[in-house]
Write a protein that holds these residues in place. Structure first.
Motif, short mmCIF file in Angstrom:
data_model
loop_
_atom_site.label_atom_id
_atom_site.label_comp_id
_atom_site.label_asym_id
_atom_site.label_seq_id
_atom_site.Cartn_x
_atom_site.Cartn_y
_atom_site.Cartn_z
N THR A 1 0.82 -1.21 0.00
CA THR A 1 0.00 0.00 0.00
C THR A 1 0.86 1.27 0.00
OG1 THR A 1 -0.22 -0.15 2.42
CG2 THR A 1 -1.99 -1.09 1.09
N LEU B 1 -6.56 -3.15 3.45
CA LEU B 1 -6.72 -2.53 2.14
C LEU B 1 -7.88 -1.53 2.16
CD1 LEU B 1 -6.02 -5.30 -0.53
CD2 LEU B 1 -4.48 -3.62 0.49
N ALA C 1 -6.65 1.57 3.54
CA ALA C 1 -5.73 2.25 2.63
C ALA C 1 -6.44 2.82 1.40
CB ALA C 1 -4.63 1.29 2.18
#
Length: 382
Positions: free
Chosen positions: A180, A228, A231
């Motif tokens: 990320t 995720l 992010a």
């Protein structure tokens, strides 16, 4: 929105976990490109009666980036010419290996019209990459990403692997954080599976590899989803996550999405598959037979390919399976009513157990149950 998939069946070395069809015979590359253009010429009217026009190209493998730029130029130029694709391509993806990427190669991809690159990072941990028999280091992966960015590739997808014996929770957090930090537009994350034709499969048979428990793999999957999401990535399919672009659209793989929504697609090359809405076609996995047939006219067409006519039941089951792979699910209105009536009790049962969610006409698997999607989907086949 139909797509063309081009399978490049060459690798310079094989990953421990992989059983995809590929060969190390790089000396066959030039005659393979000739053969592939021969197959493309033979199938240039594939989409004629499908009601679909080609808007995506995806070059996968194998390792497409083992093809030198002149070979890629010949291949891509020929396919575009045969299918009338000088314009109208919305997404052109190629898979690459990190240590094939140089500034010159990246610039060449841009010149070919590539708009999206998919690259297998898999891990940022050196010992894990060696165990996987990957031919790049973590540093080479990061360097390749930056080279692609500098060349002007604005849509990059990176792969990660989880669910293997060496991978601790801390290792997995580290890999996700490194990923990320690069901020690719798209991330694909796959659970390692033991495939019979792979080196890992042989290791498992010898008792040299055991694998993680389902509970441990599920924990890693949920951690992936959580980190995720934090992010800024949105999950749109079991293994795929993407950011939104400046127009607010999720930058999902348009080509792969056509597989999941039943759009026709053509696969070129050994081991490639095609679908025209009624039939599924496949090429057998043999580079030599493929080249001999299309370059020399040797052998029979039945030696290198086959097909099956899909029944109404096949199409119904595939609609369920492919719909539930996506986070958006499927619409009940899109299903055959007779078959739907057969599985309505199962749908209701899965909803009551929290394994499915119904929103209006739409049915989907909730995000926290996607890890057990196979269990859910199997209960809805007619």
């Amino acid at each position: 929105m139909a797509g063309i998939y081009i399978h490049i069946p060459f690798c310079s070395q094989f990953c421990t976990y992989c059983n995809f069809y590929s060969v190390k015979q790089l000396g066959l590359r030039e005659q393979f490109v000739d053969a592939l253009l021969g197959e493309a010429a033979a199938k240039k009217d594939f989409f004629k009666d499908t009601g679909s026009s080609v808007t995506t190209i995806y070059i996968g493998g194998g390792t497409p980036s083992v093809l030198p730029l002149p070979m890629l130029e010949c291949l891509v130029g020929g396919v575009k010419e045969l299918f009338g694709l000088r314009s109208g391509i919305k997404e052109f993806t190629i898979e690459v290996n990190p240590n094939d990427i140089t500034p010159e190669y990246a610039a060449g991809l841009v010149a070919l019209g590539v708009t999206r690159v998919s690259m297998g990072i898999q891990s940022f941990i050196a010992s894990h990459l060696r165990w996987m028999n990957r031919r790049h280091t973590a540093e080479e992966g990061v360097c390749a990403f930056r080279i692609l960015r500098d060349a002007g590739i604005k849509n990059i997808s990176l792969d990660l692997i989880f669910g293997y014996e060496l991978l601790s929770e801390e290792d997995w957090k580290y890999n996700i954080d490194r990923m990320t930090a690069l901020a690719p537009e798209h991330i694909s994350a796959y659970q390692l599976s033991i495939e019979s034709g792979s080196a890992l499969g042989a290791m498992a048979r010898r008792g040299e590899y055991r694998g993680l428990s389902d509970a441990e793999c599920e924990k890693q999957y949920h951690l992936l989803q959580k980190k995720l999401s934090e992010a800024g990535y949105e999950q749109y399919e079991i293994s795929n996550f993407a950011k939104r672009n400046s127009d607010g659209e999720v930058m999902k793989s348009q080509h792969n999405s056509s597989y999941w929504d039943g759009t026709p697609y053509l696969g070129l090359g050994p081991a490639a598959h095609s679908y025209n809405g009624k039939k599924r076609f496949w090429n057998n996995p043999s580079v030599k037979k493929y080249c001999n047939y299309y370059n020399k006219g040797e052998g029979l067409l039945s030696d290198i390919c086959g097909y099956e006519e899909l029944s109404a039941e096949n199409i119904f089951d595939e609609t369920i399976m492919l719909g539930l792979r996506r986070t958006c699910g499927f619409s009940l209105e899109s299903l055959d009513k007779q078959f739907l009536s057969q599985i309505t009790p199962q749908i209701n049962s899965l909803i009551s157990n929290g394994l499915l969610v119904m929103e209006g006409d739409n049915v989907r698997i909730p995000a926290h149950k996607l890890f057990v999607s196979d269990f859910i989907i199997e209960r809805l086949f007619v």
